[in-house]
Design an enzyme around this catalytic site. Structure first.
Site, PDB file in Angstrom:
ATOM      1  N   LYS A 115       0.837  -1.200   0.000  1.00 35.67           N
ATOM      2  CA  LYS A 115       0.000   0.000   0.000  1.00 35.67           C
ATOM      3  C   LYS A 115       0.876   1.255   0.000  1.00 35.67           C
ATOM      4  O   LYS A 115       2.095   1.185   0.209  1.00 35.67           O
ATOM      5  CB  LYS A 115      -0.926  -0.048   1.226  1.00 35.67           C
ATOM      6  N   TYR A 156     -12.160  -2.826  -2.908  1.00 34.91           N
ATOM      7  CA  TYR A 156     -12.672  -2.836  -1.534  1.00 34.91           C
ATOM      8  C   TYR A 156     -14.201  -2.806  -1.473  1.00 34.91           C
ATOM      9  O   TYR A 156     -14.768  -2.385  -0.464  1.00 34.91           O
ATOM     10  CB  TYR A 156     -12.089  -1.660  -0.751  1.00 34.91           C
ATOM     11  N   ASN A 182      -1.656  -0.284   7.303  1.00 31.68           N
ATOM     12  CA  ASN A 182      -1.084  -1.570   7.715  1.00 31.68           C
ATOM     13  C   ASN A 182      -0.255  -2.224   6.610  1.00 31.68           C
ATOM     14  O   ASN A 182      -0.101  -3.430   6.547  1.00 31.68           O
ATOM     15  CB  ASN A 182      -2.187  -2.496   8.238  1.00 31.68           C
ATOM     16  N   HIS A 195      -1.767  -5.556   1.623  1.00 29.90           N
ATOM     17  CA  HIS A 195      -2.991  -6.342   1.446  1.00 29.90           C
ATOM     18  C   HIS A 195      -2.634  -7.753   0.991  1.00 29.90           C
ATOM     19  O   HIS A 195      -1.700  -7.935   0.198  1.00 29.90           O
ATOM     20  CB  HIS A 195      -3.890  -5.701   0.370  1.00 29.90           C
ATOM     21  N   GLU A 227      -9.597 -10.808  -7.296  1.00 29.19           N
ATOM     22  CA  GLU A 227      -8.631  -9.702  -7.211  1.00 29.19           C
ATOM     23  C   GLU A 227      -7.555  -9.811  -8.292  1.00 29.19           C
ATOM     24  O   GLU A 227      -7.142  -8.795  -8.856  1.00 29.19           O
ATOM     25  CB  GLU A 227      -8.003  -9.683  -5.809  1.00 29.19           C
TER      26      GLU A 227
HETATM   27  P1  IDP Z   1      -7.474  -7.124   5.976  1.00 33.55           P
HETATM   28  O1  IDP Z   1      -6.653  -6.196   5.099  1.00 33.55           O
HETATM   29  O2  IDP Z   1      -6.672  -7.626   7.147  1.00 33.55           O
HETATM   30  O3  IDP Z   1      -8.147  -8.231   5.208  1.00 33.55           O
HETATM   31  P2  IDP Z   1     -10.117  -5.876   6.178  1.00 33.55           P
HETATM   32  O4  IDP Z   1     -10.995  -6.008   7.375  1.00 33.55           O
HETATM   33  O5  IDP Z   1     -10.492  -6.620   4.941  1.00 33.55           O
HETATM   34  O6  IDP Z   1      -8.620  -6.233   6.642  1.00 33.55           O
HETATM   35  O7  IDP Z   1     -10.024  -4.321   5.841  1.00 33.55           O
HETATM   36  C1  IDP Z   1      -9.440  -3.875   4.631  1.00 33.55           C
HETATM   37  C2  IDP Z   1      -8.548  -2.704   4.938  1.00 33.55           C
HETATM   38  O8  IDP Z   1      -9.308  -1.618   5.428  1.00 33.55           O
HETATM   39  C3  IDP Z   1      -7.504  -2.970   6.055  1.00 33.55           C
HETATM   40  O9  IDP Z   1      -6.350  -3.653   5.611  1.00 33.55           O
HETATM   41  C4  IDP Z   1      -7.205  -1.562   6.527  1.00 33.55           C
HETATM   42  O10 IDP Z   1      -6.292  -0.876   5.642  1.00 33.55           O
HETATM   43  C5  IDP Z   1      -8.586  -0.902   6.413  1.00 33.55           C
HETATM   44  N1  IDP Z   1      -9.337  -0.982   7.677  1.00 33.55           N
HETATM   45  C6  IDP Z   1      -9.889  -2.084   8.250  1.00 33.55           C
HETATM   46  N2  IDP Z   1     -10.522  -1.788   9.395  1.00 33.55           N
HETATM   47  C7  IDP Z   1     -10.353  -0.454   9.562  1.00 33.55           C
HETATM   48  C8  IDP Z   1     -10.798   0.468  10.588  1.00 33.55           C
HETATM   49  O11 IDP Z   1     -11.467   0.117  11.562  1.00 33.55           O
HETATM   50  N3  IDP Z   1     -10.434   1.762  10.409  1.00 33.55           N
HETATM   51  C9  IDP Z   1      -9.705   2.208   9.338  1.00 33.55           C
HETATM   52  N4  IDP Z   1      -9.298   1.376   8.364  1.00 33.55           N
HETATM   53  C10 IDP Z   1      -9.611   0.067   8.470  1.00 33.55           C
HETATM   54 MG    MG Z   2      -9.718  -8.144   3.839  1.00 33.90          MG
END
Ligand code: IDP
Ligand code: MG
Length: 150
Positions: free
Chosen positions: A9, A49, A112, A115, A126
């Site tokens: 990212k 997303y 984070n 992805h 994807e």
């Molecule tokens: P993942 O990437 O671990 O699969 P997901 O729940 O699919 O996590 O969420 C997609 C992305 O959305 C996350 O990697 C993160 O960048 C963002 N995200 C997830 N939860 C939150 C939140 O509570 N606040 C802000 N961003 C979030």
């Molecule tokens: Mg996810």
């Protein structure tokens, strides 16, 4: 052998951690079969997303993922989807286990770094979305030392 999509990212690219992260995937035994650095369009980000469209963080997430270039790739390997998810760690970097990418380099829920596809269905969707041109098929010499088929 499975294929999985990874996205380094914008925070990962801007923090110049792309090489560090890719080194972990390579060292694990995964093979790169697709890779490109691109500026993501809003339309592509929203498609990627789509499952989160109703979430309160969706707008911020789209701004984040389109806020700078990403490096998107496809990795191949035994159980590649779960292997990558385990290497990444929990979504919230502040809670992710040390030793994982997010646990070592992130302290944020949103920023984070990487992805990884979460299931075979997600990976297929994807990879088709990000690599409509397809991926590369090739052999790595000595790969049976990494995975013997068992
Ligand atoms: P993942 O990437 O671990 O699969 P997901 O729940 O699919 O996590 O969420 C997609 C992305 O959305 C996350 O990697 C993160 O960048 C963002 N995200 C997830 N939860 C939150 C939140 O509570 N606040 C802000 N961003 C979030
Ligand atoms: Mg996810």
């Amino acid at each position: 052998m499975q294929h999985t999509l990874i996205i380094l990212k914008p925070d990962c690219v801007q923090r110049r951690l792309a090489g560090t992260v890719l080194a972990r995937f390579e060292a694990k035994g995964l093979k790169l079969v697709g890779m490109k650095l691109i500026q993501v369009s809003k339309a592509l980000a929203e498609q990627h997303y789509a499952e989160h469209a109703a979430r309160p963080f969706f707008g911020g997430l789209i701004d984040f993922i389109t806020g700078g270039p990403v490096i998107v790739g496809v990795l191949e390997g035994n159980e590649a989807i779960s292997v990558v998810r385990n290497l990444l760690g929990a979504t919230n970097g502040a809670a992710a286990a040390p030793g994982t990418v997010r646990g070592d380099f992130s302290i944020s829920k949103q920023n984070n770094l990487v992805h990884g596809s979460d299931s075979p269905e997600s990976a297929a969707r994807e990879i088709a979305l990000w690599f409509p041109e397809g991926v590369v098929s090739y052999d790595i010499a000595g790969s049976t030392w990494v995975f013997d088929g068992a």
